[in-house]
Design a protein around this motif. Structure first.
Motif, PDB file in Angstrom:
ATOM      1  N   HIS A  66      -8.798   6.929   1.582  1.00 55.84           N
ATOM      2  CA  HIS A  66      -7.797   7.143   0.536  1.00 55.84           C
ATOM      3  C   HIS A  66      -8.484   7.309  -0.822  1.00 55.84           C
ATOM      4  O   HIS A  66      -9.400   6.556  -1.155  1.00 55.84           O
ATOM      5  N   SER A 126       0.826  -1.217   0.000  1.00 55.17           N
ATOM      6  CA  SER A 126       0.000   0.000   0.000  1.00 55.17           C
ATOM      7  C   SER A 126       0.855   1.260   0.000  1.00 55.17           C
ATOM      8  O   SER A 126       0.505   2.262  -0.629  1.00 55.17           O
ATOM      9  N   GLU A 127       1.993   1.213   0.689  1.00 54.20           N
ATOM     10  CA  GLU A 127       2.882   2.381   0.705  1.00 54.20           C
ATOM     11  C   GLU A 127       3.452   2.653  -0.690  1.00 54.20           C
ATOM     12  O   GLU A 127       3.541   3.807  -1.129  1.00 54.20           O
ATOM     13  N   LEU A 187      -6.753   3.164   5.353  1.00 54.51           N
ATOM     14  CA  LEU A 187      -6.975   3.584   3.963  1.00 54.51           C
ATOM     15  C   LEU A 187      -8.430   3.916   3.666  1.00 54.51           C
ATOM     16  O   LEU A 187      -8.799   4.128   2.512  1.00 54.51           O
ATOM     17  N   HIS A 236       0.635   3.919  -2.968  1.00 53.25           N
ATOM     18  CA  HIS A 236       0.325   5.314  -2.644  1.00 53.25           C
ATOM     19  C   HIS A 236       1.320   6.261  -3.305  1.00 53.25           C
ATOM     20  O   HIS A 236       0.938   7.251  -3.933  1.00 53.25           O
TER      21      HIS A 236
END
Length: 441
Positions: A184, A140-141, A181, A144
């Motif tokens: 997000h 996810s990092e 998230l 992103h």
């Protein structure tokens, strides 16, 4: 509400514009305007040019379409590309892939492999993908930072996996990631029980309860092989899909990956539950798993999307090539040259994928108000002439090398084949280093 009188941030003027919705439409000499990351205008060229725009970009001989949606994959497995080819599925998994994962997969592996996958996908026109792999918080990092859109499916199995000692720990971490998230703009979280044969009833019931409570997707390998179905009949006295229906997992949130073995009763369950099927033709062909009957499903009203699967079993993340394979295979399995025509094939790789991932209100088609997730495909090449139907050229003659530009949420991530946020040379060097380490053991 955005100010409709404000200047457009960007006005794109392609030769052809394919909105996907409405179906089968090709607009020639139209413009598409972007404001605040969303599509703000679709109009004939002369009308579009009357609107003030901070930037106007001509795209001669280019087809502008929604970005492609890769509805199933294991991103970090790019680092296992070609590691164990030409083997049956269970031999491939049990004797090669699972041992390699136990040896090599850690946070660094996932970070580097996911970044490599994102770069490959962006260069292939993919603006959104579903990822089902270990250390999802690390993935996810990377996602992103890259600017791409994604669904992150938290893997759940009954035995220890990299990053989680058991299914309960995987779910706890998944819930924490879901909370992180929740707001997000580009990332969503789904539950990813690996397959019916690796997750027990009690864990599946827990996942169903959590998915209902959070309105989250459930992404799962189902009916990938005939052996899986036979094994389920022997163990449970019912087919895997029937078992999942009994446990309450099927429904609009359910994403059934592969589905190469479908009976009349299976079809009825898919229709009744409004579940989606994710078709991975090249992986299924390579592992000799069988054929998903796409045309049969489509005509019955089942939403069918498309995925590449992981690079370890494909061996590329080329969704355009995957879509061509899907179209050709659909014709062969249906015994009809009219099955899955080019326009429907493009829909498979765009709006149907968005619907499967619960994102159809935001992406998957070029409609005013949706996010500006776009690709520009150059149809000027020698092997693409003459152009009678640009969508047919895209599906049957096109290559991802002709994808020149990609935008996600109005931000350009590929500009004339150059990645704008990712360092391709660094990614190549890192991938080669991993290859040398893995090959040496």
């Amino acid at each position: 509400m955005p100010d409709a009188s404000a200047p457009l941030d960007l006005l794109l003027l392609p030769t052809w514009l394919v909105p996907v919705e409405p179906a089968g439409v090709v607009l020639k000499d139209h413009g598409l305007g972007i404001r605040d990351g969303r599509i703000a205008l679709i109009a004939p060229r002369a009308t579009a040019l009357k609107h003030a725009a901070k930037e106007v970009r001509e795209l001669p001989d280019m087809l502008l379409s929604p970005g492609l949606i890769n509805a199933h994959g294991h991103a970090a497995m790019t680092l296992f590309r070609g590691l164990a080819d030409d083997l049956p599925l269970m031999t491939w998994l049990e004797q090669h892939i699972w041992p390699a994962e136990a040896r090599w997969v850690d946070e660094a592996f996932v970070r580097d492999g996911t970044e490599l996958a994102i770069a490959e996908q962006l260069k292939g026109g993919i603006t959104c993908f579903s990822d089902m792999y270990f250390f999802p918080e690390v993935a996810s990092e990377v996602i992103h930072a890259s600017g791409i859109r994604a669904q992150i499916s938290v893997p759940v199995l009954d035995f220890p996996i990299p990053g989680a000692r058991d299914a309960d720990e995987a779910l706890r971490k998944g819930l924490h990631l879901f909370d992180d998230l929740r707001q997000h703009p580009r990332l969503s979280v789904a539950f990813g029980p690996h397959a019916p044969y690796t997750v027990s009833d009690d864990k599946l019931e827990n996942i169903r309860m959590l998915a209902e409570e959070l309105d989250a997707g459930i992404h799962m390998h189902v009916h990938e092989t005939a052996f899986e179905v036979q094994q389920s009949l022997a163990q449970w006295g019912e087919r895997p899909l029937t078992r999942l229906a009994r446990l309450g997992l099927l429904g609009p949130r359910f994403q059934a990956v592969h589905m190469t073995q479908i009976s009349d009763d299976d079809l009825a369950l898919l229709i009744e539950s409004n579940s989606s099927v994710i078709h991975c033709p090249q992986s299924n062909l390579k592992l000799a798993c069988g054929f998903c009957p796409v045309e049969w499903l489509w005509q019955a009203g089942v939403n069918v999307a498309i995925g590449t699967d992981g690079a370890a079993s494909n061996n590329s993340l080329d969704l355009l090539n995957e879509t061509r394979t899907a179209a050709l295979l659909a014709k062969a399995t249906a015994g009809s040259a009219t099955a899955l025509d080019a326009h429907r094939a493009l829909r498979l790789a765009t709006l149907n994928g968005a619907r499967a991932l619960g994102l159809e209100a935001h992406t998957g088609s070029l409609e005013v108000g949706k996010m500006a997730d776009l690709l520009a495909f150059d149809l000027s090449g020698l092997g693409l002439q003459p152009v009678y139907d640009p969508v047919s050229q895209l599906i049957y003659a096109g290559s991802r090398e002709a994808i020149k530009h990609v935008w996600v949420g109005g931000k350009q991530l590929l500009d004339n084949r150059q990645l704008t946020r990712l360092d391709e040379e660094r990614l190549l060097a890192t991938a080669r280093q991993w290859g040398e380490r893995i090959a040496a053991r």
